[in-house]
Every structure is written in C-alpha cells, then in structure tokens.
Design a protein around this motif. Structure first.
Motif, PDB file in Angstrom:
ATOM      1  N   GLY A   1      32.865  57.687  83.773  1.00 30.29           N
ATOM      2  CA  GLY A   1      32.255  56.765  84.722  1.00 30.29           C
ATOM      3  C   GLY A   1      31.372  57.480  85.725  1.00 30.29           C
ATOM      4  N   GLY A   2      31.839  58.624  86.241  1.00 35.16           N
ATOM      5  CA  GLY A   2      31.042  59.378  87.200  1.00 35.16           C
ATOM      6  C   GLY A   2      29.768  59.916  86.582  1.00 35.16           C
ATOM      7  N   GLN A   3      29.838  60.371  85.322  1.00 36.60           N
ATOM      8  CA  GLN A   3      28.643  60.865  84.639  1.00 36.60           C
ATOM      9  C   GLN A   3      27.651  59.731  84.389  1.00 36.60           C
ATOM     10  OE1 GLN A   3      30.688  62.615  81.305  1.00 36.60           O
ATOM     11  NE2 GLN A   3      30.612  64.690  82.179  1.00 36.60           N
ATOM     12  N   GLN A   4      28.146  58.561  84.015  1.00 37.18           N
ATOM     13  CA  GLN A   4      27.252  57.417  83.824  1.00 37.18           C
ATOM     14  C   GLN A   4      26.548  57.042  85.127  1.00 37.18           C
ATOM     15  OE1 GLN A   4      28.656  54.048  81.358  1.00 37.18           O
ATOM     16  NE2 GLN A   4      30.463  55.296  80.898  1.00 37.18           N
ATOM     17  N   GLN A   5      27.270  57.135  86.244  1.00 37.59           N
ATOM     18  CA  GLN A   5      26.636  56.800  87.513  1.00 37.59           C
ATOM     19  C   GLN A   5      25.576  57.838  87.879  1.00 37.59           C
ATOM     20  OE1 GLN A   5      25.506  54.468  89.210  1.00 37.59           O
ATOM     21  NE2 GLN A   5      27.460  53.636  89.903  1.00 37.59           N
ATOM     22  N   ARG A   6      25.789  59.095  87.493  1.00 38.89           N
ATOM     23  CA  ARG A   6      24.767  60.115  87.723  1.00 38.89           C
ATOM     24  C   ARG A   6      23.520  59.833  86.894  1.00 38.89           C
ATOM     25  NH1 ARG A   6      29.291  63.658  87.415  1.00 38.89           N
ATOM     26  NH2 ARG A   6      29.772  64.655  89.403  1.00 38.89           N
ATOM     27  N   VAL A   7      23.720  59.378  85.660  1.00 41.28           N
ATOM     28  CA  VAL A   7      22.574  59.017  84.816  1.00 41.28           C
ATOM     29  C   VAL A   7      21.795  57.871  85.454  1.00 41.28           C
ATOM     30  CG1 VAL A   7      21.864  58.117  82.559  1.00 41.28           C
ATOM     31  CG2 VAL A   7      23.699  59.812  82.699  1.00 41.28           C
TER      32      VAL A   7
END
Length: 388
Positions: free
Chosen positions: A159-165
């Motif tokens: 989830g955190g990586q998706q928000q960074r994207v």
C-alpha cells in the motif's frame, strides 16, 4: 542519483518557498456551493493560498473540506463566487486544463499498467516525446525511491509503495498545484506516519504548492504550514499548527485540535483579558476571556498537559478532585480527576505517579492556560481571509 538531486531536477522553475509570504497563488472569492439550491456545503468563503505553501483542510465529515478541494480540482463548480489560480479564473475550466496534480486515498492506479507506465501516463496524454517521458519518469521514481520497481504492476506493490507511485504520477508533469484527498487514509498507523514525513520532505525539496484534505488532526499538525479547520460549511479558524493548538478561537477548534478538557459554567465577571467562571454544579475558575460576556454560558478549555497536581501558582486555579481512573501510555499517565461537581478532567502526569483510584488530589493550572469560549461558539462563522 540522490533523493535531493532528483527533487531539484524535477522542481518547477518559479517557486518561492512558502511560510505564508508572497502573493495569493490560489484564491477563493465569496465562494459558495449548494447541491440542492437550499442548503450550502460551503458558505461565503474567502481564502488565499500562497505559492509553495502546504495548506491542510481539516474537519469532520460533512464540514465542507472535500467540497472545497473538489471545486479547486474542477470536479465541482461553485454555485457562487470565483476561484483563481495564478491570477486566472479556473472555476469554469475542466480539470484537465488546470495543470493540477491529484493524489487520492484509493491511489487510482491503472492495474494493467506497470509502475513506469502509470507514472508516465500524464506525460503521454500531453504528447511528450518517449525519450523525455523515460527521463522524467526515471527522475520521479528516484524521487520516491521506487526506480527498481518500474516494471511491476500495482498489485505487486504494498500500500505504501502504491501511494508513492501515485505521488510520483502527480508530480511528474511539474504541476503548478498538487491536491491530496485523504491520501494516507488506507494505510496502517506506522506506515501512515512514515508517509507523512516523506510527503513533507518532498514538499520541502520541490517547493510545490500542496492543498491537503484530512480529518486526522495529528496528520494536519505534523505536515502543514497552515491549517484551515472546517466546520458546518465554513472555516472556523485558519492558522499555523502552533496557533491552532495554543490559541484556539472557539470551543470547536479547541476540542477538535489535540486533546482537550472542557468545563461548563457561567461567566461571573470579566476583568481585562480574564474572566471568572462559576462552574456548573459548584466551583470557580479564572480563564482567558475569548468572546465571552458577563452572565453568559461558556465552555472552559484546558489542555491535559497544562494541568498539574502540584500546588497552584500565585493567582492560579486550584480544584479539589478524586482520582477516577489511570491510563498508562508508556512515557506518561493520563489521570482522570473527578471534580466535586462530577465533571471529569484528564491530567497528563509522569509514568512514576502513584496516585490510586479514589485518592483525593488538588488539580491546579494557571489562568492563562485556560480559555473561556461562548457555549454556542462551535458553529463556524463565514470566514474572511484575503492573505496571510
């Protein structure tokens, strides 16, 4: 390439860092929004956002903050008034003509695209050359430290990586303004706190203007240059996190920002900046008078850390109480102190405190640490702010 180098390469060219200075970058002039022609989601708003500022719109559900963001984004049109961006009216422009980046709570990533394709999408629809897209996507992914995940699909990321994207995609085309609508709401507490720091670091490096919506007051205090506290379609107070926490202008703001004790009573008399309040059920307290008049009902707000179990200072308040509960929070205790009139105060004390339930204590505080507000001051008045 370092985080700082990537940020500098991606930075817009004419951005002044905002601490509140500079001309109005975004302006709401007498803006109202009604969905049914009878009731207003936003009422008579005049608000200025400075270039490079991180402004948070904070408030409970239904307070008007998301409607305000949607009008700025172009998803809703104001019923009345004008919204300008860099001096140009935008309230009749469609979203794609406003040069605004958006970050949503649900990420809104394309599941069939790779990370690189997602980030590059805003550039491809603007018909940027493939070579430029590759270079700018690479810099954007370096900025959020995801270059190595460029060929993955969103479903293969946390989830955190998706928000960074999603953040990289919102910044890759160098928008003049970035809007964030509850972007961290779907993350767990630890990851949310980590992402707060990352977003704030990116804001500091790029100097981009950010308008951020949340209902989480701790998030607003952590990240913002200024916070606009919304209530019932208007701004109850606008100021720095320090201003809102230490000098709230209404009972609503005092209770919504941070932890707060509220005592109910009637103003016995007003003398200069202070007033004497007769508490409901017995007892008296001296407080700063914030818009109260003699004989009026009021709410007295006191932060838990401003209360003490030590003797009252000269001219201070002293209230007899009984320990009604203990809440252990590691670095401190929250003691629940029940007054003789049955109102309960929360007192922040050190973890070594030994007071037992039922023990008699004296709760003390300085008058300047107490703020008396009119009892009906929770409703937001039409807010006027033409500048900082």
């Amino acid at each position: 390439m370092s985080f700082g180098q990537a940020a500098l390469l991606a930075a817009p060219t004419s951005v002044a860092h905002a601490n509140g200075a500079g001309p109005g970058f975004v302006q709401f002039a007498d803006v109202e929004k009604s969905y049914d022609g009878r009731t207003f989601a936003v009422t008579r708003m005049n608000l200025t956002v400075a270039r490079g500022e991180f402004l948070t719109l904070l408030g409970p559900s239904g307070s008007g903050k998301t409607t305000t963001l949607n009008m700025l984004a172009g998803f809703e049109r104001p019923t009345h008034g004008t919204i300008t961006l860099e001096g140009q009216p935008v309230d009749r422009l469609p979203p794609y003509q406003r040069n605004i980046g958006m970050v949503f709570q649900n990420y809104a990533l394309f599941p069939h695209m790779t990370v690189e394709e997602n980030v590059g999408f805003p550039l491809s629809v603007r018909q940027v050359s493939k070579a430029d897209i590759a270079a700018r996507v690479g810099r954007a992914l370096d900025m959020v430290r995801l270059r190595q995940f460029g060929d993955r699909r969103p479903s293969q990321l946390s989830g955190g990586q998706q928000q960074r994207v999603a953040l990289a995609r919102a910044l890759v085309f160098q928008p003049s303004l970035v809007l964030m609508d509850e972007p961290l709401g779907a993350l767990d507490k630890k990851l949310r706190e980590h992402m707060q720091l990352e977003i704030k670091q990116i804001h500091t490096m790029l100097g981009v203007t950010i308008v951020y919506v949340t209902h989480d007051q701790s998030e607003a205090l952590t990240m913002s240059d200024r916070v606009a506290v919304f209530n019932q379609g208007g701004i109850a107070q606008l100021g720095s996190p320090d201003d809102l926490y230490n000098t709230p202008q209404s009972s609503f703001v005092a209770s919504f920002i941070g932890e707060n004790n509220t005592l109910e009573g009637v103003v016995d008399h007003v003398s200069g900046e202070q007033c004497r309040v007769r508490l409901n059920g017995g007892g008296e307290i001296t407080a700063l008078a914030v818009g109260v008049t003699q004989g009026s009902s009021c709410h007295v707000a006191i932060r838990p850390e401003r209360l003490s179990l030590s003797p009252a200072p000269a001219g201070g308040n002293a209230l007899s109480a009984t320990v009604d509960g203990r809440i252990y929070l590691g670095d401190h205790l929250r003691l629940l102190a029940r007054l003789a009139n049955d109102q309960v105060l929360t007192v922040k004390v050190g973890p070594e405190a030994t007071m037992a339930n039922g023990e008699a204590v004296t709760v003390s505080c300085a008058p300047n640490d107490c703020r008396a507000f009119p009892a009906d001051a929770g409703k937001a008045a039409p807010f006027q702010n033409r500048g900082k």
